[in-house]
Write an enzyme that holds these catalytic residues in place. Structure first.
Site, PDB file in Angstrom:
ATOM      1  N   ASP A  93      73.598 -36.834   8.745  1.00 42.76           N
ATOM      2  CA  ASP A  93      73.075 -38.135   9.112  1.00 42.76           C
ATOM      3  C   ASP A  93      73.025 -38.784   7.610  1.00 42.76           C
ATOM      4  O   ASP A  93      72.489 -38.182   6.677  1.00 42.76           O
ATOM      5  CB  ASP A  93      71.465 -37.834   9.597  1.00 42.76           C
TER       6      ASP A  93
ATOM      7  N   ASN B 209      66.734 -38.837  21.175  1.00 40.62           N
ATOM      8  CA  ASN B 209      66.024 -39.951  21.402  1.00 40.62           C
ATOM      9  C   ASN B 209      66.482 -40.575  22.532  1.00 40.62           C
ATOM     10  O   ASN B 209      67.729 -41.133  22.640  1.00 40.62           O
ATOM     11  CB  ASN B 209      66.021 -40.811  20.053  1.00 40.62           C
TER      12      ASN B 209
ATOM     13  N   VAL C 138      71.242 -45.915  17.935  1.00 40.95           N
ATOM     14  CA  VAL C 138      72.666 -45.738  18.063  1.00 40.95           C
ATOM     15  C   VAL C 138      72.921 -45.185  19.756  1.00 40.95           C
ATOM     16  O   VAL C 138      72.436 -44.223  20.117  1.00 40.95           O
ATOM     17  CB  VAL C 138      73.351 -44.618  17.169  1.00 40.95           C
TER      18      VAL C 138
ATOM     19  N   HIS D 259      73.345 -38.523  20.760  1.00 41.89           N
ATOM     20  CA  HIS D 259      73.474 -37.482  19.617  1.00 41.89           C
ATOM     21  C   HIS D 259      72.287 -36.891  19.799  1.00 41.89           C
ATOM     22  O   HIS D 259      71.135 -37.181  20.039  1.00 41.89           O
ATOM     23  CB  HIS D 259      73.735 -38.217  18.422  1.00 41.89           C
TER      24      HIS D 259
ATOM     25  N   HIS E  80      69.727 -34.610  17.314  1.00 47.12           N
ATOM     26  CA  HIS E  80      69.397 -34.356  16.047  1.00 47.12           C
ATOM     27  C   HIS E  80      69.213 -32.944  15.725  1.00 47.12           C
ATOM     28  O   HIS E  80      68.574 -32.621  16.143  1.00 47.12           O
ATOM     29  CB  HIS E  80      68.288 -35.016  15.445  1.00 47.12           C
TER      30      HIS E  80
HETATM   31  P1  5GP Z   1      68.625 -42.568  16.825  1.00 45.31           P
HETATM   32  O1  5GP Z   1      67.473 -43.413  15.987  1.00 45.31           O
HETATM   33  O2  5GP Z   1      69.516 -43.361  17.545  1.00 45.31           O
HETATM   34  O3  5GP Z   1      67.962 -41.231  17.224  1.00 45.31           O
HETATM   35  O4  5GP Z   1      69.431 -41.914  15.568  1.00 45.31           O
HETATM   36  C1  5GP Z   1      70.381 -42.536  14.904  1.00 45.31           C
HETATM   37  C2  5GP Z   1      70.934 -41.967  13.648  1.00 45.31           C
HETATM   38  O5  5GP Z   1      72.224 -42.068  13.210  1.00 45.31           O
HETATM   39  C3  5GP Z   1      69.742 -42.220  12.628  1.00 45.31           C
HETATM   40  O6  5GP Z   1      69.003 -40.982  11.960  1.00 45.31           O
HETATM   41  C4  5GP Z   1      70.657 -42.765  11.345  1.00 45.31           C
HETATM   42  O7  5GP Z   1      70.184 -42.511  10.134  1.00 45.31           O
HETATM   43  C5  5GP Z   1      72.175 -42.280  11.649  1.00 45.31           C
HETATM   44  N1  5GP Z   1      73.316 -43.346  11.509  1.00 45.31           N
HETATM   45  C6  5GP Z   1      73.122 -44.461  11.627  1.00 45.31           C
HETATM   46  N2  5GP Z   1      74.446 -45.056  11.097  1.00 45.31           N
HETATM   47  C7  5GP Z   1      74.984 -44.023  10.558  1.00 45.31           C
HETATM   48  C8  5GP Z   1      76.227 -43.729  10.236  1.00 45.31           C
HETATM   49  O8  5GP Z   1      76.912 -44.781   9.668  1.00 45.31           O
HETATM   50  N3  5GP Z   1      76.616 -42.716   9.427  1.00 45.31           N
HETATM   51  C9  5GP Z   1      75.945 -41.587   9.634  1.00 45.31           C
HETATM   52  N4  5GP Z   1      76.222 -40.264   9.393  1.00 45.31           N
HETATM   53  N5  5GP Z   1      74.757 -41.684  10.333  1.00 45.31           N
HETATM   54  C10 5GP Z   1      74.274 -42.858  10.746  1.00 45.31           C
END
Ligand code: 5GP
Ligand code: ZN
Length: 113
Positions: free
Chosen positions: A29, A86, A95, A99, A101
């Site tokens: 992440d 999430n 995103v 995914h 985590h």
């Molecule tokens: P969500 O909040 O949708 O469950 O998690 C999205 C995750 O994607 C976040 O923890 C954020 O830090 C990570 N993330 C967002 N953009 C990028 C990216 O460009 N590269 C990587 N490696 N992680 C990302």
């Protein structure tokens, strides 16, 4: 498709990839919330866990196993780790490519914030 994680799968955007097979990709992440914070994603574009169907049952098992294998490989399995998916606004999904985590390396609170 204008999807950030599909672009990481297609190597259009760089990421620190830690595991890959024909169905799953895992990478660090970019904004880690724990000493170990890896995202495990299906290569198939699934926007949220609400879109999972019967066709995806094996795939979802592979996501969970990849996370467990990574936890063992990274040496956090015995101490413990958290896996989180999430879904939508209240859970903080940002995103919209599903995914998992994998978080580890510090004690975590329950209930989560
Ligand atoms: P969500 O909040 O949708 O469950 O998690 C999205 C995750 O994607 C976040 O923890 C954020 O830090 C990570 N993330 C967002 N953009 C990028 C990216 O460009 N590269 C990587 N490696 N992680 C990302
Ligand atoms: Zn996608």
């Amino acid at each position: 498709m204008n999807c950030l994680f599909c672009k990481i799968i297609n190597r259009e955007i760089p990421a620190k990839i830690v595991y890959e097979d024909d169905a799953v990709l895992a990478f660090e992440d970019v904004n880690p919330q724990a000493p170990l914070h890896i995202l495990v994603i299906p290569k198939k574009h699934i926007a949220t866990s609400l879109e999972v169907t019967e066709d995806d049952h094996v795939l979802i098992g592979k996501l969970l196993q990849a996370a467990s294998d990574l936890a063992r490989e990274k040496g956090v399995a015995e101490r413990g780790f958290r896996t989180v998916i999430n879904c939508n606004r209240d859970a903080g999904q940002t995103v919209f490519h599903m995914h998992l985590h994998l978080l580890a390396g510090r004690p975590m609170n329950w209930p989560p914030g």
